[in-house]
Motif scaffolding. Sequence first.
Motif, PDB file in Angstrom:
ATOM      1  N   GLY A 127       0.803  -1.219   0.000  1.00  0.00           N
ATOM      2  CA  GLY A 127       0.000   0.000   0.000  1.00  0.00           C
ATOM      3  C   GLY A 127       0.832   1.264   0.000  1.00  0.00           C
ATOM      4  O   GLY A 127       0.297   2.366  -0.151  1.00  0.00           O
ATOM      5  N   GLN A 128       2.133   1.112   0.129  1.00  0.00           N
ATOM      6  CA  GLN A 128       3.046   2.249   0.179  1.00  0.00           C
ATOM      7  C   GLN A 128       3.004   3.034  -1.124  1.00  0.00           C
ATOM      8  O   GLN A 128       2.944   2.472  -2.211  1.00  0.00           O
ATOM      9  N   ASN A 129       3.058   4.370  -1.006  1.00  0.00           N
ATOM     10  CA  ASN A 129       3.044   5.247  -2.169  1.00  0.00           C
ATOM     11  C   ASN A 129       4.353   5.117  -2.956  1.00  0.00           C
ATOM     12  O   ASN A 129       5.433   5.031  -2.377  1.00  0.00           O
ATOM     13  N   LEU A 130       4.252   5.107  -4.287  1.00  0.00           N
ATOM     14  CA  LEU A 130       5.417   4.896  -5.128  1.00  0.00           C
ATOM     15  C   LEU A 130       6.439   6.025  -4.987  1.00  0.00           C
ATOM     16  O   LEU A 130       7.654   5.771  -4.981  1.00  0.00           O
ATOM     17  N   ASP A 131       5.985   7.253  -4.857  1.00  0.00           N
ATOM     18  CA  ASP A 131       6.915   8.373  -4.694  1.00  0.00           C
ATOM     19  C   ASP A 131       7.733   8.221  -3.413  1.00  0.00           C
ATOM     20  O   ASP A 131       8.942   8.480  -3.395  1.00  0.00           O
ATOM     21  N   GLU A 132       7.086   7.769  -2.350  1.00  0.00           N
ATOM     22  CA  GLU A 132       7.796   7.523  -1.098  1.00  0.00           C
ATOM     23  C   GLU A 132       8.802   6.392  -1.262  1.00  0.00           C
ATOM     24  O   GLU A 132       9.920   6.438  -0.739  1.00  0.00           O
ATOM     25  N   TYR A 177       6.161  -5.233  -6.611  1.00  0.00           N
ATOM     26  CA  TYR A 177       5.072  -5.248  -7.582  1.00  0.00           C
ATOM     27  C   TYR A 177       4.232  -3.985  -7.418  1.00  0.00           C
ATOM     28  O   TYR A 177       3.581  -3.795  -6.389  1.00  0.00           O
ATOM     29  N   ILE A 178       4.256  -3.154  -8.456  1.00  0.00           N
ATOM     30  CA  ILE A 178       3.637  -1.833  -8.397  1.00  0.00           C
ATOM     31  C   ILE A 178       2.308  -1.807  -9.152  1.00  0.00           C
ATOM     32  O   ILE A 178       2.203  -2.340 -10.261  1.00  0.00           O
ATOM     33  N   ASP A 179       1.304  -1.200  -8.537  1.00  0.00           N
ATOM     34  CA  ASP A 179       0.064  -0.852  -9.234  1.00  0.00           C
ATOM     35  C   ASP A 179       0.339   0.480  -9.918  1.00  0.00           C
ATOM     36  O   ASP A 179       0.381   1.521  -9.264  1.00  0.00           O
ATOM     37  N   SER A 180       0.577   0.446 -11.231  1.00  0.00           N
ATOM     38  CA  SER A 180       1.011   1.652 -11.933  1.00  0.00           C
ATOM     39  C   SER A 180      -0.092   2.703 -12.046  1.00  0.00           C
ATOM     40  O   SER A 180       0.196   3.880 -12.240  1.00  0.00           O
ATOM     41  N   LYS A 181      -1.342   2.293 -11.914  1.00  0.00           N
ATOM     42  CA  LYS A 181      -2.439   3.258 -11.988  1.00  0.00           C
ATOM     43  C   LYS A 181      -2.575   4.036 -10.676  1.00  0.00           C
ATOM     44  O   LYS A 181      -2.672   5.257 -10.680  1.00  0.00           O
ATOM     45  N   ASP A 182      -2.571   3.309  -9.567  1.00  0.00           N
ATOM     46  CA  ASP A 182      -2.674   3.968  -8.259  1.00  0.00           C
ATOM     47  C   ASP A 182      -1.320   4.394  -7.718  1.00  0.00           C
ATOM     48  O   ASP A 182      -1.254   5.054  -6.677  1.00  0.00           O
ATOM     49  N   ARG A 183      -0.235   3.989  -8.403  1.00  0.00           N
ATOM     50  CA  ARG A 183       1.133   4.296  -7.982  1.00  0.00           C
ATOM     51  C   ARG A 183       1.363   3.873  -6.529  1.00  0.00           C
ATOM     52  O   ARG A 183       1.777   4.652  -5.673  1.00  0.00           O
ATOM     53  N   ALA A 184       1.055   2.612  -6.290  1.00  0.00           N
ATOM     54  CA  ALA A 184       1.196   2.062  -4.937  1.00  0.00           C
ATOM     55  C   ALA A 184       1.781   0.660  -5.011  1.00  0.00           C
ATOM     56  O   ALA A 184       1.660  -0.042  -6.028  1.00  0.00           O
ATOM     57  N   LEU A 185       2.402   0.235  -3.918  1.00  0.00           N
ATOM     58  CA  LEU A 185       3.015  -1.086  -3.817  1.00  0.00           C
ATOM     59  C   LEU A 185       1.938  -2.120  -3.502  1.00  0.00           C
ATOM     60  O   LEU A 185       1.301  -2.056  -2.456  1.00  0.00           O
ATOM     61  N   GLU A 186       1.728  -3.081  -4.414  1.00  0.00           N
ATOM     62  CA  GLU A 186       0.685  -4.087  -4.241  1.00  0.00           C
ATOM     63  C   GLU A 186       1.206  -5.371  -3.577  1.00  0.00           C
ATOM     64  O   GLU A 186       0.468  -6.052  -2.870  1.00  0.00           O
ATOM     65  N   ALA A 187       2.471  -5.724  -3.828  1.00  0.00           N
ATOM     66  CA  ALA A 187       3.009  -6.971  -3.291  1.00  0.00           C
ATOM     67  C   ALA A 187       4.525  -6.914  -3.322  1.00  0.00           C
ATOM     68  O   ALA A 187       5.132  -6.111  -4.043  1.00  0.00           O
ATOM     69  N   ILE A 188       5.163  -7.781  -2.508  1.00  0.00           N
ATOM     70  CA  ILE A 188       6.617  -7.851  -2.429  1.00  0.00           C
ATOM     71  C   ILE A 188       7.046  -9.307  -2.446  1.00  0.00           C
ATOM     72  O   ILE A 188       6.418 -10.142  -1.801  1.00  0.00           O
ATOM     73  N   ARG A 189       8.123  -9.590  -3.190  1.00  0.00           N
ATOM     74  CA  ARG A 189       8.691 -10.937  -3.212  1.00  0.00           C
ATOM     75  C   ARG A 189      10.182 -10.829  -2.863  1.00  0.00           C
ATOM     76  O   ARG A 189      10.949 -10.174  -3.576  1.00  0.00           O
ATOM     77  N   PHE A 190      10.583 -11.468  -1.760  1.00  0.00           N
ATOM     78  CA  PHE A 190      11.994 -11.568  -1.393  1.00  0.00           C
ATOM     79  C   PHE A 190      12.485 -12.965  -1.756  1.00  0.00           C
ATOM     80  O   PHE A 190      11.790 -13.952  -1.493  1.00  0.00           O
TER      81      PHE A 190
END
Length: 353
Positions: A127-132, A177-190
């Motif tokens: 849910g983190q903002n992409l700019d951040e 994994y970025i939601d490019s429309k909402d510019r938010a982080l949708e998921a993370i894979r380590f």
Amino acid sequence: MKDLLRIMIFLSIVLIGLFYLDPSINENDVLEAPRTVDPLPRENITDESLDIARPSTGISSYVGESSDKWVEQYGEPDRKDPSAYGYEWWVYNASYSHFVMTGVKDGKVVQVYTAGSAVDATPYKVGQNLDELYRFTILENEVTVKYGTNIYTFNVTAEDMDKRILVKFDGVYAQLYIDSKDRALEAIRFMDAETLIRHQPYDFMYSGELLPVQTPSSKLQQSIDEANAEQTIDLVNVYRLHHQTKPVAVNPLATMVAKKNSEDMAKQNFSSEEMEIKDLHGRLQEANIVFEQAAVNTATRYYDAAETVHGWINSDAHRNTLLSGEHNQTGVGVFGKYYTQIFLEKEPAAVKQ
């Protein structure tokens, strides 16, 4: 008499048009994963990546640790699924806000994937903002990975930077994994180096040898297909909750129809003979499925369920279907790298939140 004949012909054309342009049915085009070129050998690859200390807390800290240590913290999984890459998925889906999939191989954690908004994915958060995210993440167009005596350099394109970022830490790699429309982080894979190399999610060059491709037996592949179908349902519901949309429940009949559609997609692609695939209306009608609204998302060439759902969320037409509040039931069928998800509006059914 001629006028009556013209009217009948006109009405027939209208009825045929309504049948094929039924507004209650939405059938999206097949979404194909971005194509990667064959790996290119290159001598004297140098590692110019910056050294970034890996997180000491959160789910990434378990990559490389024993699965027993993971279980001490997170308990036994709700489900264990096979994969096509040598590891076993441990799926935690009792709560979608805590949704996690852990890759375990030979008693060790080789990757952890999460789309759960309540999961500790330090230094990131769903849910983190992409700019951040950009402000404190070092982004590189080339990421070099060492595995044994081999060296691999992955090329991260401008499009990847907008949708699927690769970040290198000391001993662990993160795909964001970025939601490019909402510019938010949708998921993370380590993941560890071997897992990243086997997935081959980006174009790359290498020095040394390529890892051999693992080909599952037909029996194992069938189990992998079923696992990918279940994971797709889980992830679509997680993404729907991210966007304040109610989850969809599984419809067994729709699942059978979706599976047959994926099989037919594969046969059509590999057959030298021309093959006609029925449209969604015809398939649902043949299975005697009654519905108010129906839609379908299809995809091919994605290497697992997480990649497939991420592809759909970043394609406008597929995204609208995936997040539609009109649908409350679903069926998913997977055949190799062919995915079909059918959405239906029917009588409400209970699903977990």
